[in-house]
Design a protein around this motif. Structure first.
Motif: not given
Ligand code: FEO
Length: 407
Positions: A191-217
């Motif tokens: 749970d700690f690492f999932i929460n740390e992933a969320l905070r990392y995501y919100a800080n670093i990656v969030a504004s590129f979420s459309t590209f995250v979805t594209k990359g995963i697909n």
């Protein structure tokens, strides 16, 4: 630390940055962060991503290389998934130690290699889907995944082991100390690492979420058995756990996010503060989790994580010199930059003598697709009327969030 074996011929070289540093010069890291490089060995040896030249960390990195009987001069190929300096600022020194290394990167990374590192020789620009055979069954394939989170980013896949070296994608805050793989984690640590992933995501990656979805697909057809990110834990027992988490985080962009409410409040002389408890109680009447942050005491990097995850936002701020209270204006501006979109929103606060905060808030959030319910605003100190309204509107906002999330 020593290099960590993932499988025969593949090692992780994690180096921890301590918690007192700010990531990207601005984000608090109360639990630090690891920077993970990887070595893949066949007949030839590839190094995937590098280390930041900070606080003697390259010495730790070289010691880890040494632990598997390697030195910088022994690297045949340097694979650069991403040019951000947390992975490359030591590159000029590494390159002086091994000027013959062949560097593999994307076309958009090549000019960054020149401007950040001053390197133009022995550079191989990959084509999307290109493979590099290292011998002994180790084959690296390169996939361009632009804008996760810089324009030049790519991922590298090792076919025989099914290991995806995903760079920042699927990464998290949190140092690695004796535990490196998801199957070594307790439920609490998981749970700690999932929460740390969320905070990392919100800080670093969030504004590129459309590209995250594209990359995963884009990578959905790969038989990924191990996710080896450049920050945080390696996922080999259940790589879907972090892939699905990142998919979920990316989906929050267009909403709904989780059926939760984040209350962010600030107060100059306590008049706005007087409504906070009733607002929270109003939300709780609907049974929703509520996260409360006081500004400016709490850093926006922490606030971003719960705001990103919550479908409802409640913003407490007084008017200050005809506009928003400046510490809250900073938070709202960061929400705009990080694309905290598609939220149900309530604002409350003292209007001071004139009002103006609501007007500025409405104008600044025009493009965020926020759905406001009626604000609670009063001149001077709140009365019993506003205290009761706080209960009602907190509950009303929570009801809206529940409806939004039920769609
Ligand atoms: Fe870990 Fe975007 O660098």
């Amino acid at each position: 630390m020593k290099a960590v074996k993932i499988t025969e011929g593949i090692h992780c070289l994690p180096v921890n940055l301590e918690s007192y540093q700010l990531f990207e010069g601005m984000w608090p890291m109360p639990n630090g962060i690891s920077i993970n490089s990887y070595v893949v060995q066949g007949d030839k040896t590839a190094l995937i991503d590098l280390i930041e030249d900070v606080n003697g960390k390259p010495a730790d990195f070289e010691a880890e290389l040494q632990s598997i009987s390697l030195a910088p001069k022994d690297i045949d190929y340097l694979i650069i998934n991403h040019m951000e300096p947390d992975h490359t600022s030591w590159l000029p020194i590494f390159h002086r130690k091994n000027p013959d290394v062949q560097i593999y990167l994307t076309a958009k990374a090549a000019p960054l290699l020149k401007t950040f590192g001053g390197i133009e020789e022995n550079v191989h620009v990959i084509s999307d889907g290109e493979s590099l055979d290292l011998g002994q069954g180790k084959i690296l394939t390169f996939y361009e995944t632009p804008n996760i989170h810089w324009p030049e980013t790519m991922m590298t896949f090792e076919q025989s082991s099914g290991t995806l070296f995903s760079c920042d994608a699927f990464g998290s805050y949190g140092t690695l100390n004796d535990v490196y793989f998801d199957d070594q984690l307790s439920t609490t640590q998981h749970d700690f690492f999932i929460n740390e992933a969320l905070r990392y995501y919100a800080n670093i990656v969030a504004s590129f979420s459309t590209f995250v979805t594209k990359g995963i697909n884009r990578l959905a057809d790969l038989d990924v058995k191990v996710i080896a990110p450049s920050h945080g834990i390696i996922w080999r027992e259940n790589p879907r756990a972090i892939i699905d988490s990142y998919s979920r985080f990316a989906s929050y962009l267009n909403g709904p996010a989780e059926p939760e409410v984040t209350v962010i409040w600030s107060s100059m002389y306590g008049n706005t503060e007087k409504l906070v408890n009733n607002i929270v109680q109003g939300v709780r009447k609907e049974g929703l989790p509520v996260h409360v942050h006081r500004v400016p005491e709490e850093h926006v990097g922490v606030i971003l994580a719960s705001a990103w995850k919550s479908s409802g936002l409640i913003l407490g701020m007084p008017t200050y010199e005809y506009e928003m209270f400046p510490p809250m204006a900073w938070v709202i501006d960061m929400f705009r930059r990080k694309k905290v979109w598609n939220k149900k929103v309530l604002r409350f606060g003292s209007a001071g003598w004139s009002g103006g905060a609501q007007r500025e808030l409405t104008a600044l959030t025009e493009k965020l697709k926020w759905d406001f319910i009626d604000p609670i605003e009063w001149k001077g100190a709140p009365t019993e009327t506003e205290l009761q309204l706080a209960l009602q509107q907190g509950q009303a906002l929570a009801q809206q969030v529940k409806e939004f999330c039920a769609r």
